[in-house]
Design a protein around this motif. Structure first.
Motif, PDB file in Angstrom:
ATOM      1  N   UNK A 182      28.625  38.459  30.479  1.00 48.32           N
ATOM      2  CA  UNK A 182      28.319  38.374  31.839  1.00 48.32           C
ATOM      3  C   UNK A 182      27.218  39.168  32.536  1.00 48.32           C
ATOM      4  N   UNK A 183      26.613  38.544  33.398  1.00 48.38           N
ATOM      5  CA  UNK A 183      25.460  39.191  34.226  1.00 48.38           C
ATOM      6  C   UNK A 183      25.598  38.761  35.833  1.00 48.38           C
ATOM      7  N   UNK A 184      25.245  39.952  36.351  1.00 51.87           N
ATOM      8  CA  UNK A 184      24.912  39.435  37.746  1.00 51.87           C
ATOM      9  C   UNK A 184      23.392  39.172  38.044  1.00 51.87           C
ATOM     10  N   UNK A 185      23.186  38.260  38.794  1.00 52.31           N
ATOM     11  CA  UNK A 185      21.737  37.898  38.896  1.00 52.31           C
ATOM     12  C   UNK A 185      21.564  37.332  40.618  1.00 52.31           C
ATOM     13  N   UNK A 186      20.323  37.114  40.838  1.00 60.40           N
ATOM     14  CA  UNK A 186      20.093  36.656  42.283  1.00 60.40           C
ATOM     15  C   UNK A 186      19.148  35.495  42.028  1.00 60.40           C
ATOM     16  N   UNK A 187      19.305  34.482  43.054  1.00 63.88           N
ATOM     17  CA  UNK A 187      18.483  33.132  43.138  1.00 63.88           C
ATOM     18  C   UNK A 187      17.040  33.851  43.665  1.00 63.88           C
ATOM     19  N   UNK A 188      16.111  32.985  43.596  1.00 63.20           N
ATOM     20  CA  UNK A 188      15.036  33.318  44.370  1.00 63.20           C
ATOM     21  C   UNK A 188      14.927  33.793  46.014  1.00 63.20           C
ATOM     22  N   UNK A 189      16.005  33.384  46.399  1.00 60.27           N
ATOM     23  CA  UNK A 189      16.401  33.636  47.804  1.00 60.27           C
ATOM     24  C   UNK A 189      17.137  34.819  48.182  1.00 60.27           C
ATOM     25  N   UNK A 190      17.616  35.657  47.120  1.00 60.46           N
ATOM     26  CA  UNK A 190      18.325  36.667  47.465  1.00 60.46           C
ATOM     27  C   UNK A 190      19.842  36.410  47.251  1.00 60.46           C
ATOM     28  N   UNK A 191      20.574  35.284  46.941  1.00 59.19           N
ATOM     29  CA  UNK A 191      21.854  34.816  46.934  1.00 59.19           C
ATOM     30  C   UNK A 191      22.353  35.631  45.672  1.00 59.19           C
ATOM     31  N   UNK A 192      23.302  36.262  45.445  1.00 59.89           N
ATOM     32  CA  UNK A 192      24.071  36.835  44.255  1.00 59.89           C
ATOM     33  C   UNK A 192      25.066  35.931  43.717  1.00 59.89           C
ATOM     34  N   UNK A 193      24.973  36.092  42.365  1.00 56.76           N
ATOM     35  CA  UNK A 193      25.914  35.225  41.753  1.00 56.76           C
ATOM     36  C   UNK A 193      25.852  35.784  40.003  1.00 56.76           C
ATOM     37  N   UNK A 194      27.127  35.466  39.494  1.00 61.04           N
ATOM     38  CA  UNK A 194      27.416  35.834  38.423  1.00 61.04           C
ATOM     39  C   UNK A 194      26.921  34.748  37.062  1.00 61.04           C
ATOM     40  N   UNK A 195      26.718  35.162  35.880  1.00 58.26           N
ATOM     41  CA  UNK A 195      26.653  34.006  34.944  1.00 58.26           C
ATOM     42  C   UNK A 195      27.724  34.723  33.912  1.00 58.26           C
ATOM     43  N   UNK A 196      28.571  33.672  33.418  1.00 57.84           N
ATOM     44  CA  UNK A 196      29.550  34.049  32.440  1.00 57.84           C
ATOM     45  C   UNK A 196      29.112  32.933  31.158  1.00 57.84           C
ATOM     46  N   UNK A 197      29.515  33.519  30.179  1.00 61.98           N
ATOM     47  CA  UNK A 197      29.142  32.758  28.819  1.00 61.98           C
ATOM     48  C   UNK A 197      30.468  31.790  28.577  1.00 61.98           C
ATOM     49  N   UNK A 198      31.644  32.214  28.976  1.00 60.09           N
ATOM     50  CA  UNK A 198      32.904  31.487  28.589  1.00 60.09           C
ATOM     51  C   UNK A 198      33.592  31.304  29.821  1.00 60.09           C
ATOM     52  N   UNK A 199      34.482  30.457  29.810  1.00 62.32           N
ATOM     53  CA  UNK A 199      35.474  30.160  31.053  1.00 62.32           C
ATOM     54  C   UNK A 199      36.347  31.315  31.518  1.00 62.32           C
ATOM     55  N   UNK A 200      36.659  31.251  32.790  1.00 62.03           N
ATOM     56  CA  UNK A 200      37.079  32.337  33.683  1.00 62.03           C
ATOM     57  C   UNK A 200      38.523  32.737  32.788  1.00 62.03           C
ATOM     58  N   UNK A 201      39.313  31.748  32.411  1.00 59.03           N
ATOM     59  CA  UNK A 201      40.661  31.605  31.818  1.00 59.03           C
ATOM     60  C   UNK A 201      40.294  32.457  30.466  1.00 59.03           C
ATOM     61  N   UNK A 202      39.614  32.059  29.631  1.00 61.83           N
ATOM     62  CA  UNK A 202      39.381  32.741  28.301  1.00 61.83           C
ATOM     63  C   UNK A 202      38.964  33.985  28.452  1.00 61.83           C
ATOM     64  N   UNK A 203      38.145  34.230  29.381  1.00 68.71           N
ATOM     65  CA  UNK A 203      37.690  35.824  29.718  1.00 68.71           C
ATOM     66  C   UNK A 203      38.820  36.812  30.036  1.00 68.71           C
ATOM     67  N   UNK A 204      39.609  36.307  31.130  1.00 66.25           N
ATOM     68  CA  UNK A 204      40.387  37.279  31.699  1.00 66.25           C
ATOM     69  C   UNK A 204      41.747  37.163  31.005  1.00 66.25           C
ATOM     70  N   UNK A 205      42.212  35.880  30.589  1.00 65.52           N
ATOM     71  CA  UNK A 205      43.622  35.986  29.773  1.00 65.52           C
ATOM     72  C   UNK A 205      43.777  37.003  28.608  1.00 65.52           C
ATOM     73  N   UNK A 206      42.592  37.280  28.098  1.00 72.87           N
ATOM     74  CA  UNK A 206      42.478  38.319  26.842  1.00 72.87           C
ATOM     75  C   UNK A 206      42.392  39.642  27.379  1.00 72.87           C
ATOM     76  N   UNK A 207      42.739  40.138  28.686  1.00 78.48           N
ATOM     77  CA  UNK A 207      42.805  41.467  29.322  1.00 78.48           C
ATOM     78  C   UNK A 207      41.413  42.090  28.998  1.00 78.48           C
ATOM     79  N   UNK A 208      40.735  41.667  29.810  1.00 81.90           N
ATOM     80  CA  UNK A 208      38.936  41.953  29.835  1.00 81.90           C
ATOM     81  C   UNK A 208      39.085  43.407  30.127  1.00 81.90           C
ATOM     82  N   UNK A 209      39.833  43.889  30.780  1.00 82.96           N
ATOM     83  CA  UNK A 209      39.975  45.379  31.209  1.00 82.96           C
ATOM     84  C   UNK A 209      40.374  46.359  30.477  1.00 82.96           C
ATOM     85  N   UNK A 210      41.171  46.216  29.212  1.00 80.53           N
ATOM     86  CA  UNK A 210      41.604  46.923  28.417  1.00 80.53           C
ATOM     87  C   UNK A 210      40.778  47.620  27.569  1.00 80.53           C
TER      88      UNK A 210
END
Length: 167
Positions: free
Chosen positions: A139-167
């Motif tokens: 994952x990485x946080x980015x901004x569009x050319x107008x300053x709007x912040x968003x995240x890029x994920x390589x995998x689905x939300x469910x896959x990432x967090x169902x595996x306990x991403x913060x452990x």
């Protein structure tokens, strides 16, 4: 008896941008979104859309431009250009209640990141792995050319967090 609520689907998000034509080009050409309604001007009047906007924005909103786009998974992106718009001093108001980012998924996260940077966007942090050496979730946080912040994920939300991403 326990009551259970069925999860709802996500329909769309609305973003205010300083230049509608440039934003449509960015989200179409860089992000790959489909344009489903070209930029259109809406004016305060007695039409159905005019009255609806009175309800939302209150009196005196005047006019704005709007375009509708869609992601590959049918999530809508409503882009608004309001007269006299301004960029906030802090474009990541994480302590302010309300929306402060959204996320886009692309298995070629680094390739999309390069396109965003080439189009005038910014990278806010290094690309990070959730499970270094174990799983390829990035994952990485980015901004569009107008300053709007968003995240890029390589995998689905469910896959990432169902595996306990913060452990």
């Amino acid at each position: 008896m326990t009551s259970s609520t069925t999860p709802r689907t996500f329909s769309h998000i609305g973003l205010s941008v300083p230049d509608l034509d440039a934003a449509v080009a960015f989200y179409r050409d860089v992000m790959g979104f489909y344009v489903i309604m070209e930029p259109t001007e809406i004016a305060q009047d007695d039409s159905d859309i005019g009255v609806m906007c009175d309800d939302v924005f209150g009196p005196g909103w005047g006019r704005f431009r709007i375009a509708h786009l869609s992601t590959a998974d049918r999530i809508g992106f409503e882009l608004f250009e309001f007269p006299k718009n301004h960029t906030p001093e802090n474009n990541l108001p994480y302590r302010q209640v309300g929306l402060f980012h959204f996320a886009i998924q692309d298995p070629d996260l680094e390739g999309l990141l390069a396109k965003i940077l080439a189009a005038g966007g910014k990278q806010r942090m290094p690309v990070r792995e959730y499970f270094p050496g174990q799983k390829p979730y990035r994952m990485v946080y980015v901004e569009d050319p107008f300053g709007i912040v968003f995240e890029l994920y390589s995998h689905s939300y469910e896959l990432t967090y169902s595996a306990g991403a913060y452990n």
